[in-house]
Design a protein around this motif. Structure first.
Motif, PDB file in Angstrom:
ATOM      1  N   LEU A 268      13.564  -0.724  -9.142  1.00  0.00           N
ATOM      2  CA  LEU A 268      13.917   0.450  -8.351  1.00  0.00           C
ATOM      3  C   LEU A 268      14.896   0.071  -7.249  1.00  0.00           C
ATOM      4  O   LEU A 268      15.055  -1.099  -6.905  1.00  0.00           O
ATOM      5  N   THR A 269      15.531   1.090  -6.680  1.00  0.00           N
ATOM      6  CA  THR A 269      16.471   0.906  -5.580  1.00  0.00           C
ATOM      7  C   THR A 269      15.828   1.363  -4.276  1.00  0.00           C
ATOM      8  O   THR A 269      15.273   2.466  -4.207  1.00  0.00           O
TER       9      THR A 269
ATOM     10  N   VAL B 219      11.270   4.425  -1.974  1.00  0.00           N
ATOM     11  CA  VAL B 219      12.038   4.522  -3.208  1.00  0.00           C
ATOM     12  C   VAL B 219      11.920   5.960  -3.712  1.00  0.00           C
ATOM     13  O   VAL B 219      10.953   6.656  -3.403  1.00  0.00           O
ATOM     14  N   CYS B 220      12.923   6.396  -4.462  1.00  0.00           N
ATOM     15  CA  CYS B 220      12.876   7.718  -5.078  1.00  0.00           C
ATOM     16  C   CYS B 220      12.678   7.567  -6.579  1.00  0.00           C
ATOM     17  O   CYS B 220      13.302   6.708  -7.216  1.00  0.00           O
ATOM     18  N   ILE B 221      11.816   8.388  -7.135  1.00  0.00           N
ATOM     19  CA  ILE B 221      11.452   8.323  -8.546  1.00  0.00           C
ATOM     20  C   ILE B 221      11.945   9.579  -9.249  1.00  0.00           C
ATOM     21  O   ILE B 221      11.623  10.701  -8.831  1.00  0.00           O
TER      22      ILE B 221
ATOM     23  N   ILE C  81       0.847  -1.190   0.000  1.00  0.00           N
ATOM     24  CA  ILE C  81       0.000   0.000   0.000  1.00  0.00           C
ATOM     25  C   ILE C  81       0.882   1.239   0.000  1.00  0.00           C
ATOM     26  O   ILE C  81       1.821   1.342   0.794  1.00  0.00           O
ATOM     27  N   VAL C  82       0.575   2.179  -0.877  1.00  0.00           N
ATOM     28  CA  VAL C  82       1.288   3.458  -0.879  1.00  0.00           C
ATOM     29  C   VAL C  82       0.822   4.256   0.334  1.00  0.00           C
ATOM     30  O   VAL C  82      -0.370   4.552   0.473  1.00  0.00           O
ATOM     31  N   THR C  83       1.746   4.584   1.241  1.00  0.00           N
ATOM     32  CA  THR C  83       1.370   5.317   2.458  1.00  0.00           C
ATOM     33  C   THR C  83       1.815   6.765   2.433  1.00  0.00           C
ATOM     34  O   THR C  83       1.335   7.576   3.227  1.00  0.00           O
ATOM     35  N   SER C  84       2.743   7.099   1.532  1.00  0.00           N
ATOM     36  CA  SER C  84       3.226   8.475   1.479  1.00  0.00           C
ATOM     37  C   SER C  84       3.836   8.755   0.118  1.00  0.00           C
ATOM     38  O   SER C  84       4.507   7.899  -0.459  1.00  0.00           O
ATOM     39  N   ILE C  85       3.575   9.963  -0.397  1.00  0.00           N
ATOM     40  CA  ILE C  85       4.215  10.445  -1.615  1.00  0.00           C
ATOM     41  C   ILE C  85       4.717  11.856  -1.326  1.00  0.00           C
ATOM     42  O   ILE C  85       3.922  12.750  -1.012  1.00  0.00           O
ATOM     43  N   ILE C  86       6.017  12.043  -1.402  1.00  0.00           N
ATOM     44  CA  ILE C  86       6.616  13.349  -1.117  1.00  0.00           C
ATOM     45  C   ILE C  86       7.226  13.913  -2.393  1.00  0.00           C
ATOM     46  O   ILE C  86       8.039  13.246  -3.047  1.00  0.00           O
ATOM     47  N   ASP C  87       6.828  15.132  -2.748  1.00  0.00           N
ATOM     48  CA  ASP C  87       7.388  15.832  -3.905  1.00  0.00           C
ATOM     49  C   ASP C  87       8.642  16.573  -3.446  1.00  0.00           C
ATOM     50  O   ASP C  87       8.573  17.505  -2.649  1.00  0.00           O
ATOM     51  N   ASN C  88       9.802  16.106  -3.932  1.00  0.00           N
ATOM     52  CA  ASN C  88      11.082  16.688  -3.533  1.00  0.00           C
ATOM     53  C   ASN C  88      11.558  17.784  -4.480  1.00  0.00           C
ATOM     54  O   ASN C  88      12.719  18.170  -4.448  1.00  0.00           O
ATOM     55  N   LYS C  89      10.676  18.272  -5.348  1.00  0.00           N
ATOM     56  CA  LYS C  89      11.016  19.313  -6.324  1.00  0.00           C
ATOM     57  C   LYS C  89      12.171  18.883  -7.217  1.00  0.00           C
ATOM     58  O   LYS C  89      13.175  19.573  -7.346  1.00  0.00           O
ATOM     59  N   GLY C  90      12.030  17.738  -7.829  1.00  0.00           N
ATOM     60  CA  GLY C  90      13.064  17.184  -8.706  1.00  0.00           C
ATOM     61  C   GLY C  90      13.049  15.669  -8.670  1.00  0.00           C
ATOM     62  O   GLY C  90      13.620  15.009  -9.525  1.00  0.00           O
ATOM     63  N   SER C  91      12.388  15.126  -7.675  1.00  0.00           N
ATOM     64  CA  SER C  91      12.154  13.688  -7.558  1.00  0.00           C
ATOM     65  C   SER C  91      10.974  13.497  -6.619  1.00  0.00           C
ATOM     66  O   SER C  91      10.500  14.461  -6.005  1.00  0.00           O
ATOM     67  N   TRP C  92      10.500  12.269  -6.529  1.00  0.00           N
ATOM     68  CA  TRP C  92       9.389  11.946  -5.634  1.00  0.00           C
ATOM     69  C   TRP C  92       9.806  10.761  -4.771  1.00  0.00           C
ATOM     70  O   TRP C  92      10.419   9.801  -5.264  1.00  0.00           O
ATOM     71  N   THR C  93       9.472  10.806  -3.494  1.00  0.00           N
ATOM     72  CA  THR C  93       9.727   9.683  -2.593  1.00  0.00           C
ATOM     73  C   THR C  93       8.398   9.001  -2.280  1.00  0.00           C
ATOM     74  O   THR C  93       7.469   9.635  -1.783  1.00  0.00           O
ATOM     75  N   TYR C  94       8.340   7.709  -2.614  1.00  0.00           N
ATOM     76  CA  TYR C  94       7.151   6.900  -2.343  1.00  0.00           C
ATOM     77  C   TYR C  94       7.479   5.930  -1.216  1.00  0.00           C
ATOM     78  O   TYR C  94       8.504   5.239  -1.261  1.00  0.00           O
TER      79      TYR C  94
END
Length: 196
Positions: free
Chosen positions: A144-145, A156-158, A106-119
Motif C-alpha cells: 500500500l501507499t 492508507v486508502c483502500i 493497531i487499527v485506530t480509525s476506519i473512515i468510509d469515504n463512499k468509494g474508498s476507506w481510510t485506515y
C-alpha cells in the motif's frame, strides 16, 4: 521475495500447538498448486508449506514468529491474505516485500469515504521504523501507499477491489495488523542512525 499483491484468501481450518510451535492448517482456492517446502506469505508472514492434504495445507509458526506477528490471534474460521513468492518472470506490481514482519500495529480509525476507506494505524516508533508520505508500506501482506505519515502512525486508502479481496473487509478498530516497512527506508534509517 514477494510483491504485496494478494492472490487470495486462506481460511483457518485447524490450529495445533506443539511445544512452542503452532501448526496452522488452511484451505485455499489454489492449494492444488502448492508444493511441500514452498514459501507462502500469510498476512505478510513467510511460512513454509509442510503438509498438503486435498484442498488443505499446513504451515508451522515458531514462537518468535508468533510473538512478532498477529498469527497468534488467529482462530478457526478466520481468513488471512495469501501470496506465493514472486516468479522470476512475473510483473513487479507492488513493491519489494520480504515476508519478514517488522512489528505489529493497531487499527485506530476506519473512515468510509463512499468509494474508498481510510485506515489509520498506530505503531511503536521506538523500534526505529518510519513511514513517509507516498512511500510504501505492507499491512497484513498487502502493498500500500502511505497517504499520511506521523511519528507513530500513518494512514492508507483502500480501493473497493482491495477491500473486497483481502482481509481489510474484516478489520475493525483495535485489531492488530502485521507491518513490514519499506526495505529502502529501513536501510536509510539504519545508516542515518549509525552516522549520529
Amino acid at each position: 521475495m514477494f510483491t504485496g499483491i494478494i492472490e487470495g484468501l486462506a481460511k483457518v481450518e485447524a490450529i495445533e500447538k506443539e511445544n512452542s510451535n503452532v501448526h496452522f492448517t488452511f484451505s485455499s482456492t489454489f492449494t492444488h498448486e502448492l508444493k511441500i517446502d514452498q514459501s507462502v506469505a500469510h498476512n505478510g508472514v513467510c511460512l513454509t508449506v509442510v503438509k498438503i492434504n486435498g484442498h488443505q495445507y499446513t504451515v508451522t509458526a515458531i514462537d518468535e514468529t508468533l510473538q512478532k506477528t498477529n498469527l497468534g490471534n488467529l482462530k478457526i474460521g478466520n481468513e488471512v491474505n495469501l501470496e506465493r513468492c514472486m516468479s522470476a518472470n512475473g510483473r513487479f506490481d507492488g513493491h519489494i516485500v520480504q515476508g519478514h514482519v517488522d512489528q505489529t500495529g493497531i487499527v485506530t480509525s476506519i473512515i468510509d469515504n463512499k468509494g474508498s476507506w481510510t485506515y489509520t494505524i498506530e505503531y511503536n516508533n521506538k523500534l526505529g521504523n518510519v513511514t513517509v508520505e507516498k512511500g510504501s508500506i505492507t499491512i497484513n501482506g498487502t502493498s500500500l501507499t502511505v497517504v499520511d505519515s506521523k511519528d507513530d502512525a500513518f494512514s492508507v486508502c483502500i480501493i473497493p477491489y482491495t477491500f473486497e479481496n483481502t482481509v481489510f473487509k474484516h478489520l475493525k478498530v483495535n485489531d492488530v495488523v502485521n507491518l513490514e516497512f519499506d526495505i529502502v527506508g529501513k536501510y536509510v534509517a539504519r545508516l542515518l542512525g549509525q552516522n549520529k
